[in-house]
Design a protein around this motif. Structure first.
Motif, mmCIF file in Angstrom:
data_model
loop_
_atom_site.group_PDB
_atom_site.id
_atom_site.type_symbol
_atom_site.label_atom_id
_atom_site.label_comp_id
_atom_site.label_asym_id
_atom_site.label_seq_id
_atom_site.Cartn_x
_atom_site.Cartn_y
_atom_site.Cartn_z
ATOM 1 N N LYS A 1 -5.377 -5.861 -6.162
ATOM 2 C CA LYS A 1 -4.949 -4.486 -6.464
ATOM 3 C C LYS A 1 -5.859 -3.480 -5.779
ATOM 4 C CE LYS A 1 -3.484 -1.389 -10.145
ATOM 5 N NZ LYS A 1 -3.286 -1.194 -11.602
ATOM 6 N N LYS A 2 -7.160 -3.777 -5.757
ATOM 7 C CA LYS A 2 -8.096 -2.887 -5.071
ATOM 8 C C LYS A 2 -7.812 -2.842 -3.575
ATOM 9 C CE LYS A 2 -13.009 -1.818 -4.668
ATOM 10 N NZ LYS A 2 -14.397 -2.199 -5.034
ATOM 11 N N GLU B 1 -4.967 -0.385 -2.747
ATOM 12 C CA GLU B 1 -5.163 1.060 -2.870
ATOM 13 C C GLU B 1 -5.002 1.685 -1.498
ATOM 14 O OE1 GLU B 1 -8.978 1.572 -4.621
ATOM 15 O OE2 GLU B 1 -8.345 0.861 -6.609
ATOM 16 N N GLN C 1 0.829 -1.194 0.000
ATOM 17 C CA GLN C 1 0.000 0.000 0.000
ATOM 18 C C GLN C 1 0.869 1.252 0.000
ATOM 19 O OE1 GLN C 1 -2.462 -0.843 3.412
ATOM 20 N NE2 GLN C 1 -3.813 -2.202 2.263
ATOM 21 N N ASN D 1 -7.095 -14.175 -3.684
ATOM 22 C CA ASN D 1 -7.759 -13.044 -4.325
ATOM 23 C C ASN D 1 -7.254 -12.870 -5.753
ATOM 24 O OD1 ASN D 1 -9.285 -11.500 -1.963
ATOM 25 N ND2 ASN D 1 -7.309 -12.163 -1.152
ATOM 26 N N GLU E 1 -7.299 -8.373 -9.774
ATOM 27 C CA GLU E 1 -8.120 -7.167 -9.670
ATOM 28 C C GLU E 1 -8.513 -6.897 -8.217
ATOM 29 O OE1 GLU E 1 -8.695 -9.726 -11.722
ATOM 30 O OE2 GLU E 1 -8.023 -8.799 -13.597
ATOM 31 N N ALA E 2 -8.928 -7.951 -7.503
ATOM 32 C CA ALA E 2 -9.336 -7.786 -6.101
ATOM 33 C C ALA E 2 -8.151 -7.393 -5.229
ATOM 34 C CB ALA E 2 -9.970 -9.076 -5.587
#
Length: 232
Positions: free
Chosen positions: A223-224, A227, A18, A217, A220-221
């Motif tokens: 990476k989200k 954030e 992060q 995961n 896409e999950a």
């Protein structure tokens, strides 16, 4: 320019990533003293149903040596053992195939210095997730190893024309906003967020290696989940 500086860790927890995702450039602090029993050569996963350490054995490790001076143990025996432990414990995870390939690519690379292997674990995950933060080594970029503590950090910020410096919460004890503002740099702290997800554990175990996150995961999950959330 948003900048962060951290020692290179081996497949660290999600909060580290992060921090990477929050900045434009990430300085790998590889010419500072090695810390024993830290995160440079080890992390945690759920192995055989329990939270255990995965550790890269080192050769001649000492707190009197810099991270970029320390070799890993000669031979592939320990590499094969780590790979087998991962396979045995995670082979039924939904994203095992691709994440195991990533893990083995780092593990069986031609690198023999722990700093470089740790760096590969960071950059390979970023590539996997499409995180485009630039990485540089403190040992090859700045020539300011005679400085220490916050003075070296501020010097690197000045050399990079950074207007923001980002850190994890532990930095609150080391860095004070006023000192950075005087140098024209905004000081920010990333507040790691570790959302629960399905694991091979009855109770969610937060703060494990990013490998555990990726096993359960999708890209896409994950990476989200990376954030960042920034707090002043």
């Amino acid at each position: 320019m948003k900048l962060a500086i951290m020692q290179p860790y081996f497949f660290p927890y999600i909060g580290y990533y992060q921090l990477i995702a929050a900045v434009d450039k990430f300085v790998l602090y590889d010419d500072v003293n090695f810390i024993k029993n830290g995160w440079i050569n080890r992390n945690r996963l759920i192995l055989a149903g329990e939270v255990r350490y995965i550790t890269i054995p080192l050769s001649g490790a000492s707190s009197f040596l810099k991270i970029n001076e320390i070799d890993v143990q000669v031979g592939d025996g320990w590499r094969r053992k780590l790979a087998e432990n991962l396979r045995h414990s995670y082979s039924k995870a939904p994203y095992f195939t691709e994440v195991n390939a990533l893990f083995q690519e780092v593990l069986f690379s031609n690198e023999n210095r722990i700093g470089e292997i740790a760096k590969e674990s960071l950059t390979s995950v970023c590539k996997y997730l499409g995180i485009e933060t630039e990485f540089v080594h403190s040992s090859t970029m700045y020539g300011n190893s005679s400085l220490g503590g916050k003075e070296r950090v501020l010097d690197i910020c000045a050399r990079e024309n950074a207007h923001e410096y980002h850190n994890l919460p532990g930095g609150r004890e080391l860095y004070h906003e006023e000192e950075f503002v005087r140098r024209g740099v905004e000081l920010h702290f990333i507040q790691p967020h570790m959302e629960p997800y399905s694991q091979f554990s009855e109770k969610f175990q937060p703060g494990l290696s990013i490998v555990d996150v990726l096993m359960f995961n999708s890209r896409e999950a994950a990476k989200k989940m990376i954030e960042p959330s920034t707090a002043r």
